[in-house]
Design an enzyme around this catalytic site. Structure first.
Site, PDB file in Angstrom:
ATOM      1  CE  LYS A 170     -99.648 -20.268 -47.558  1.00 25.35           C
ATOM      2  NZ  LYS A 170     -99.526 -21.165 -46.429  1.00 25.35           N
ATOM      3  CE  LYS A 177     -95.059 -18.508 -45.672  1.00 25.54           C
ATOM      4  NZ  LYS A 177     -94.875 -19.929 -45.715  1.00 25.54           N
ATOM      5  CB  CYS A 192    -103.287 -14.744  -4.923  1.00 28.44           C
ATOM      6  SG  CYS A 192    -102.001 -14.052  -5.953  1.00 28.44           S
TER       7      CYS A 192
HETATM    8  S1  IVH Z   1    -105.681 -22.330 -51.363  1.00 21.83           S
HETATM    9  C1  IVH Z   1    -104.500 -24.689 -54.728  1.00 21.83           C
HETATM   10  N1  IVH Z   1    -106.133 -20.424 -49.661  1.00 21.83           N
HETATM   11  O1  IVH Z   1    -101.786 -23.055 -47.523  1.00 21.83           O
HETATM   12  C2  IVH Z   1    -104.583 -23.837 -53.560  1.00 21.83           C
HETATM   13  N2  IVH Z   1    -104.653 -22.162 -49.044  1.00 21.83           N
HETATM   14  O2  IVH Z   1     -99.614 -24.241 -49.444  1.00 21.83           O
HETATM   15  C3  IVH Z   1    -104.715 -24.616 -52.350  1.00 21.83           C
HETATM   16  N3  IVH Z   1    -103.752 -21.954 -46.783  1.00 21.83           N
HETATM   17  O3  IVH Z   1    -102.555 -26.450 -47.745  1.00 21.83           O
HETATM   18  C4  IVH Z   1    -104.861 -23.860 -51.157  1.00 21.83           C
HETATM   19  N4  IVH Z   1    -104.804 -20.093 -46.272  1.00 21.83           N
HETATM   20  O4  IVH Z   1    -103.334 -25.176 -45.699  1.00 21.83           O
HETATM   21  C5  IVH Z   1    -105.482 -21.565 -49.910  1.00 21.83           C
HETATM   22  N5  IVH Z   1    -106.631 -18.666 -48.234  1.00 21.83           N
HETATM   23  C6  IVH Z   1    -105.990 -19.808 -48.481  1.00 21.83           C
HETATM   24  C7  IVH Z   1    -105.143 -20.405 -47.527  1.00 21.83           C
HETATM   25  C8  IVH Z   1    -104.489 -21.587 -47.846  1.00 21.83           C
HETATM   26  C9  IVH Z   1    -103.968 -21.029 -45.847  1.00 21.83           C
HETATM   27  C10 IVH Z   1    -102.860 -23.123 -46.622  1.00 21.83           C
HETATM   28  C11 IVH Z   1    -103.511 -24.442 -46.882  1.00 21.83           C
HETATM   29  C12 IVH Z   1    -102.759 -25.095 -47.962  1.00 21.83           C
HETATM   30  C13 IVH Z   1    -101.480 -24.334 -47.984  1.00 21.83           C
HETATM   31  C14 IVH Z   1    -100.982 -24.278 -49.390  1.00 21.83           C
END
Ligand code: IVH
Length: 684
Positions: free
Chosen positions: A123, A328, A448
């Site tokens: 993520k 998370k 320096c």
């Molecule tokens: S999928 C329906 N994949 O997380 C799924 N999101 O809360 C939509 N994000 O707005 C997102 N890494 O900014 C997806 N590998 C990933 C992600 C990711 C970061 C963020 C993204 C999104 C938020 C979702």
């Protein structure tokens, strides 16, 4: 009749423009997406310059998708809005393994199945964006916004070199035999940790507030109205999904991602298909173990149902899909004792307070130092030696102090920041320390050791003395070999010193020595700029060179005379005077002088000869220009300006409230003129 030569030339140019564009974008792709450049930076620059040259000759053939048009020229006043064709959903969070298993059980029940294949992805902690391509060409990019309507940040996204301007779409992949009319990729814009640290160092040096974390830096950069600023920010992107997609019928999310990759978009290589939820949990464990060695921030894992039909069946509730969840990472905070506050000197000469901590393990890594950024930060945190403080590693390479474990100050017993934290002399080189805003700087820029690599790299850079063959790797090597202790040592280098070193041959050593010799013929503005004086960029260096004509005149100048010059502010004037007052710097400059024989003088002064051998004295206030400007103008034409009137004086230029000098001129019969008279002389 006959063939028009002009048409042939134009046709050849158009062909060359087209092939250069393809070639340059391919090299962009190799460099920014594959991280595997096939040509040197120099060769790339040559191609780029050739394209710029041709486009300048045939401006009617410039188009928005040319690699030369990645950085827009004009800032926008506001961002337009973009309605997403398909909403950009957000993810539900899980905070432990149990919640992830519950997600799996719910889904199995809903779908009436006992087997679900998942796909796991890091993520990314950045900013979600949508990239829309029409017929393979990038035409609109936007932020997520509220999920339904986002901001149009097309111009800013175009500055990101890893975003292809054209997709690499192959015919056989299309179901209907046509180029897909719309392909919308979605992903996360981010800044790598290394780039983030560098960016913040630069901001601190430029007296700008550092970004709190890479995500803020990325989001702030995307929201810049001026694309030229965004272009300077080291933004990157990983794509993790699609929105609207015409003409393709993929079976799985994995297949979709592989297609994105083939089309030229960056997809996180850590993405993995797993056979069930237990495997997903193992992936999570693995991911948390490598989290610290990744060069970008992630805040967990995303689990998605891999099969697209199944995703569709699961659907969404409110704003989140039922087929995906984010697990998370736990926050990484610990308590420990602040043993001391030490001072470290950075590459740019900024003195940074550093917390020395009783070693403590935070998120699997032992922490014993944490940057405190600047004195304001210490005051904000209200910390003192001996306090118990909370430490956090928000994924940064460098951990930070969050605050006191127990607040202990109030109205009656206010916090008073200790006076003795910041030294008056640089702990690395002993040069004087000066303060600009919240930041303290070492003034020993040329001597320096903490600033050595930076000062040499700057000195030899293209826009400074332009010494080819001294890239970062070579500079580091020469420093490590003890051959460079300050910039003047560059001129001590001998061919034989070099040929005995690793990676150096006869030819490369010879070329470097030649380039160094050549640099002595450089110009005064470049030399002034090359010193890397705080606040003195190329433009300022040029102004200074024009006004002072010689380095020595600049070195002797007072703050007042410098401030008198148009476009130069008090801070820069002060930093110049401080720089030339520092004896460590003077010693280096004197060594340089020996090598140069004599330093270059301003071009302008060499050019003019109208006033050669004429002696001037300036007195009183001139109506439209300052005395410093008048002096520069006279000197630019070869004249001399002295401070006292004698029989040898040719002209006294008198302004309002001219005093004894005017009287003396009249007594000696020296010609007296006013500003207008001077202008006439200059124009004759
Ligand atoms: S999928 C329906 N994949 O997380 C799924 N999101 O809360 C939509 N994000 O707005 C997102 N890494 O900014 C997806 N590998 C990933 C992600 C990711 C970061 C963020 C993204 C999104 C938020 C979702």
């Amino acid at each position: 009749m006959g063939i028009d030569i002009k048409d042939i030339i134009e046709k050849d140019a158009i062909d060359e423009i087209a092939s250069l564009r393809v070639l340059i974008e391919r090299h962009n792709y190799n460099y920014y997406v594959l991280d595997a450049p096939e040509i040197t930076d120099g060769e790339y620059d040559r191609l780029f310059r050739r394209l710029e040259e041709l486009e300048q000759k045939f401006p009617e053939h410039i188009n928005a998708l040319s690699p030369t048009q990645r950085v827009g020229h004009e800032p926008v006043r506001t961002f337009g809005t973009v309605a997403h064709t398909m909403p950009m959903l957000s993810l539900k969070n899980a905070f432990n393994d149990e919640e992830v298993r519950e997600f799996d059980m719910r889904l199995k029940k809903l779908l009436e199945t006992d087997r679900i294949e998942y796909i796991c992805e890091p993520k990314m902690d950045g900013l979600a964006v949508s990239l829309v391509y029409g017929d393979g060409e990038f035409y609109r990019g936007s932020t997520r916004g509220d999920g339904y309507v986002g901001e149009d940040v097309t111009t800013n996204l175009k500055t990101i070199r890893s975003i292809p301007l054209r997709l690499n779409i192959e015919g056989e992949k299309r179901v209907d035999g046509e180029v897909a009319p719309v392909i919308e990729a979605r992903g996360e814009v981010y800044i790598s940790l290394e780039s983030f640290d560098k960016l913040n160092e630069e901001r601190i040096a430029a007296n700008e507030p550092p970004f709190a974390n890479p995500r803020n830096a990325a989001a702030g950069s995307m929201r810049q109205l001026d694309p030229q600023i965004t272009a300077q920010r080291p933004l990157n992107i990983f794509c993790y999904g699609v929105g609207r997609l015409d003409g393709f019928d993929f079976k799985t999310h994995y297949e979709t991602l592989m297609a994105l990759k083939e089309w030229g978009l960056r997809v996180n290589p850590l993405t993995e298909v797993v056979s069930d939820i237990e495997e997903a949990l193992k992936y999570y464990k693995k991911l948390s173990e490598i989290r610290d060695i990744l060069d970008y921030e992630i805040d967990g894992m995303v689990i998605k149902v891999n099969d697209l039909r199944t995703q569709e069946r699961a659907g969404a509730i409110a704003r989140s899909p039922r087929w995906a969840i984010a697990q998370k990472f736990p926050p990484r905070q610990e308590e420990t004792r602040l043993i001391d506050i030490l001072i470290s000197v950075g590459r740019t000469g900024a003195l940074t307070p550093v917390a020395k901590l009783e070693p403590v393990v935070v998120g699997g890594v032992t922490v014993q130092n944490a940057s405190l950024h600047n004195m304001d930060e210490i005051e904000r945190l209200r910390i003192l030696k001996g306090d118990i403080v909370v430490i956090e590693r928000a994924g940064d390479v460098i951990p930070k102090v969050v605050g006191l474990l127990k607040e202990k100050y109030g109205k009656e017993n206010p916090y008073i920041i200790p006076k003795d934290i910041m030294p008056s002399k640089c702990p690395e080189c002993g040069a004087a320390v000066v303060r600009t805003g919240a930041i303290y700087f070492c003034t020993g820029g040329l001597s320096c050791p903490a600033q050595l690599k930076g000062s040499i790299e700057h000195f030899v850079s293209k826009t400074a003395l332009d010494i080819d063959g001294m890239g970062e790797r070579n500079v580091v090597q020469l420093i490590e070999e003890g051959l460079l202790r300050d910039i003047s040592d560059i001129y001590e280098l001998k061919k034989d010193d070099l040929t005995t070193l690793d990676r150096w041959g006869e030819k490369s050593a010879e070329n470097l020595i030649l380039a160094i010799e050549e640099s002595k013929k450089s110009t005064l503005p470049r030399l002034i700029y090359a010193f890397g004086i705080k606040g003195v960029g190329e433009a300022t260096a040029k102004t200074l060179a024009e006004n002072f004509g010689r380095l020595d005149a600049l070195m002797e100048a007072t703050e007042e005379t410098i401030i008198d010059i148009k476009d130069i502010g008090t801070e820069t004037a002060r930093s110049l005077v401080e720089f030339f007052a520092e004896e460590h710097n003077l010693a280096v400059i004197e060594r340089l002088r020996v090598h140069f024989g004599s330093f270059p003088v301003s071009d302008i002064k060499e050019r003019g000869t109208k006033l050669t051998e004429k002696r001037f004295v300036l007195t009183g206030t001139l109506p439209t220009i300052t005395r410093t400007e008048a002096k520069a103008l006279i000197e630019a034409e070869g004249g001399k300006v002295s401070s006292s009137v004698s029989k040898k004086t040719d002209y006294v230029v008198a302004g309002a409230e001219a005093g004894s000098k005017l009287e003396k001129a009249e007594r000696l019969g020296v010609t007296v003129i006013d500003e207008a008279g001077l202008m006439e002389l200059l124009q004759e």
